[in-house]
Enzyme design. Structure first.
Site, short mmCIF file in Angstrom:
data_model
loop_
_atom_site.label_atom_id
_atom_site.label_comp_id
_atom_site.label_asym_id
_atom_site.label_seq_id
_atom_site.Cartn_x
_atom_site.Cartn_y
_atom_site.Cartn_z
N LYS A 1 0.85 -1.20 0.00
CA LYS A 1 0.00 0.00 0.00
C LYS A 1 0.88 1.23 0.00
O LYS A 1 2.00 1.21 0.55
CB LYS A 1 -0.86 0.02 1.28
CG LYS A 1 -2.09 0.85 1.17
CD LYS A 1 -3.21 0.09 0.49
CE LYS A 1 -4.39 0.99 0.18
NZ LYS A 1 -5.45 0.24 -0.50
N GLY B 1 -27.05 0.82 1.38
CA GLY B 1 -26.05 1.62 0.67
C GLY B 1 -26.17 1.47 -0.83
O GLY B 1 -25.95 0.40 -1.39
N GLY C 1 -24.40 3.31 -3.15
CA GLY C 1 -23.31 4.11 -3.70
C GLY C 1 -22.77 3.45 -4.95
O GLY C 1 -23.51 2.80 -5.69
N VAL D 1 -20.79 0.81 -5.55
CA VAL D 1 -20.94 -0.64 -5.63
C VAL D 1 -22.42 -1.03 -5.59
O VAL D 1 -22.89 -1.82 -6.41
CB VAL D 1 -20.18 -1.36 -4.48
CG1 VAL D 1 -20.39 -2.86 -4.56
CG2 VAL D 1 -18.69 -1.03 -4.53
P1 NAI Z 1 -19.78 4.85 -1.77
O1 NAI Z 1 -19.21 5.89 -0.85
O2 NAI Z 1 -19.83 5.13 -3.23
O3 NAI Z 1 -21.27 4.48 -1.31
C1 NAI Z 1 -21.65 4.29 0.00
C2 NAI Z 1 -23.14 4.59 0.07
O4 NAI Z 1 -23.60 4.26 1.38
C3 NAI Z 1 -23.47 6.06 -0.16
O5 NAI Z 1 -24.45 6.18 -1.16
C4 NAI Z 1 -23.99 6.54 1.20
O6 NAI Z 1 -25.01 7.51 1.08
C5 NAI Z 1 -24.51 5.26 1.79
N1 NAI Z 1 -24.60 5.24 3.24
C6 NAI Z 1 -23.82 5.90 4.15
N2 NAI Z 1 -24.24 5.62 5.39
C7 NAI Z 1 -25.27 4.76 5.27
C8 NAI Z 1 -26.13 4.11 6.19
N3 NAI Z 1 -25.98 4.27 7.52
N4 NAI Z 1 -27.08 3.27 5.72
C9 NAI Z 1 -27.25 3.11 4.39
N5 NAI Z 1 -26.48 3.71 3.47
C10 NAI Z 1 -25.50 4.52 3.91
O7 NAI Z 1 -18.95 3.52 -1.46
P2 NAI Z 1 -18.76 2.26 -2.40
O8 NAI Z 1 -17.56 2.45 -3.24
O9 NAI Z 1 -20.06 1.92 -3.03
O10 NAI Z 1 -18.37 1.14 -1.33
C11 NAI Z 1 -19.36 0.51 -0.53
C12 NAI Z 1 -18.67 -0.43 0.45
O11 NAI Z 1 -17.89 -1.39 -0.26
C13 NAI Z 1 -17.71 0.26 1.42
O12 NAI Z 1 -17.73 -0.41 2.66
C14 NAI Z 1 -16.36 0.05 0.76
O13 NAI Z 1 -15.30 0.07 1.71
C15 NAI Z 1 -16.54 -1.33 0.16
N6 NAI Z 1 -15.63 -1.59 -0.95
C16 NAI Z 1 -15.71 -0.83 -2.09
C17 NAI Z 1 -14.84 -1.05 -3.13
C18 NAI Z 1 -14.92 -0.26 -4.41
O14 NAI Z 1 -14.27 -0.66 -5.38
N7 NAI Z 1 -15.68 0.82 -4.48
C19 NAI Z 1 -13.78 -2.10 -3.05
C20 NAI Z 1 -13.80 -2.85 -1.82
C21 NAI Z 1 -14.71 -2.58 -0.82
#
Ligand code: NAI
Length: 321
Positions: free
Chosen positions: A79, A170, A172, A174
């Site tokens: 990292k 969530g 977001g 993913v």
């Molecule tokens: P993101 O930041 O794009 O989306 C997260 C979503 O969760 C947002 O839309 C937010 O409004 C929502 N959120 C926040 N608090 C919440 C709650 N209490 N209840 C419901 N929704 C809530 O993140 P992303 O990239 O979609 O990642 C999602 C998860 O997957 C994270 O835990 C991240 O660490 C994990 N992850 C993502 C990867 C990637 O390539 N993007 C790779 C490996 C893991």
């Protein structure tokens, strides 16, 4: 460029790089290269002090070793982190970091991570060939790996995704990809997304009430509090660090909750980056390949009556011995 290498027990290489003109203040940590070159993203974050930055880099690089080993990749964990607060000339800072990566002669392959943009990675590429997945939108392969995990889990019980209702937390990057891939009914809660097509939006209090819970937001979703009230039989999403602590792994196991560990469900990003470095596509690795791996882990857990999380960690550690 000030380039200071020091020894940290349990880690192969720990390097601190400082560059006055660009304001670069970075760490590169190579945790383990037993299975092959270390791989891991460059995180750019506001760190309040160098100790916090080093701790983060060490922890994240070690996590990458577990993830790459469990995913069956011939790569180890590494990292890099940059302190965003110190940057004066962003383009130059990433170029200098690229030079430091180049000096490692391929023992560390870098990629994107939180806070690092595609433009930043192109600056790294100006200085080194050891950068991968530049134009890869990692949330797509991450969602694909999570989708495969969900399907594999259900298939073991003779069930199909199209007959299920999934409760997604969530929507977001993913989460949005994943709900498009899932052919069952979708209900979801996201405080900032309330109008996604094909999704029934529910209240936060209902998240743990459905049969299949898909956490795609926060870490630590299986904790003392949630485990006391959860009704879901299956838990499988992309959220990192699904268990709040090691005791929760035992509690979930004793309750018979069925899941795939997070470092398996969300390995899609690193698998895609590793294959991109070899100019290969990730699709079959994250479908048929990952399904085999998940079944192996679930078989091990069943045969030894141990938590699935422990079986996955054991599989990774066996490769690292
Ligand atoms: P993101 O930041 O794009 O989306 C997260 C979503 O969760 C947002 O839309 C937010 O409004 C929502 N959120 C926040 N608090 C919440 C709650 N209490 N209840 C419901 N929704 C809530 O993140 P992303 O990239 O979609 O990642 C999602 C998860 O997957 C994270 O835990 C991240 O660490 C994990 N992850 C993502 C990867 C990637 O390539 N993007 C790779 C490996 C893991």
């Amino acid at each position: 460029m000030l380039h200071k290498e020091f020894i940290v027990d349990g880690y192969e290489r720990t390097i601190h790089i400082e560059h006055e003109e660009s304001g670069l203040d970075a760490f590169i940590v190579i945790h383990n290269t037993k299975l092959g070159p270390a791989i891991g993203g460059i995180r750019c974050h506001n760190y309040s002090n160098p100790e916090a930055q080093l701790d983060d880099t060490l922890r994240l690089s070690e996590g990458m070793t577990l993830k790459t080993a469990a995913a069956g990749l011939n790569h180890g964990g590494g990292k890099a982190t940059i302190n965003a607060l110190k940057i004066k000339d962003r383009s130059l800072a990433y170029q200098i970091l690229g030079q430091a990566v180049e000096e490692l002669k391929g023992s560390y392959i870098c990629a994107g991570d939180v806070g690092t943009t595609v433009e930043d990675l192109f600056k790294v590429k100006d200085a080194t060939e050891y950068v991968a997945g530049i134009s890869l939108e990692s949330s797509l392969p991450t969602a694909l790996g999570t989708h495969t995990s969900i399907k594999a889990l259900l298939k073991r019980d003779g069930l199909k995704t199209k007959d299920q209702t999934f409760t997604v937390q969530g929507l977001g990057k993913v989460g949005k990809h994943l709900v498009k891939m899932l052919d069952g009914k979708i209900e979801a809660y996201d405080p900032f997304v309330a109008d996604l097509d094909g999704v029934t939006h529910i209240e936060e209090s209902k998240i743990l009430q459905g049969k299949f819970y898909v956490p795609c937001a926060l870490g630590g979703v299986l904790n003392g509090f949630s485990l006391a009230s959860i009704k879901s039989e299956y838990v499988c999403g992309s959220a990192n660090n699904m268990f709040d602590n090691r005791n929760d792994i035992i509690t979930a196991h004793n309750m018979g909750i069925k899941y795939v560990p997070d470092f398996i469900t969300n390995c899609g990003g690193v698998v895609a980056v590793a294959l991109d470095f070899k100019n290969k596509n990730y699709k079959s690795a994250l479908t048929t390949g990952l399904t085999k791996r998940i079944n192996k882990i679930l078989d091990m857990a069943e045969a030894d009556s141990i938590p699935v999380q422990h079986a996955a960690e054991q599989l990774a550690n066996d490769r690292l011995e």
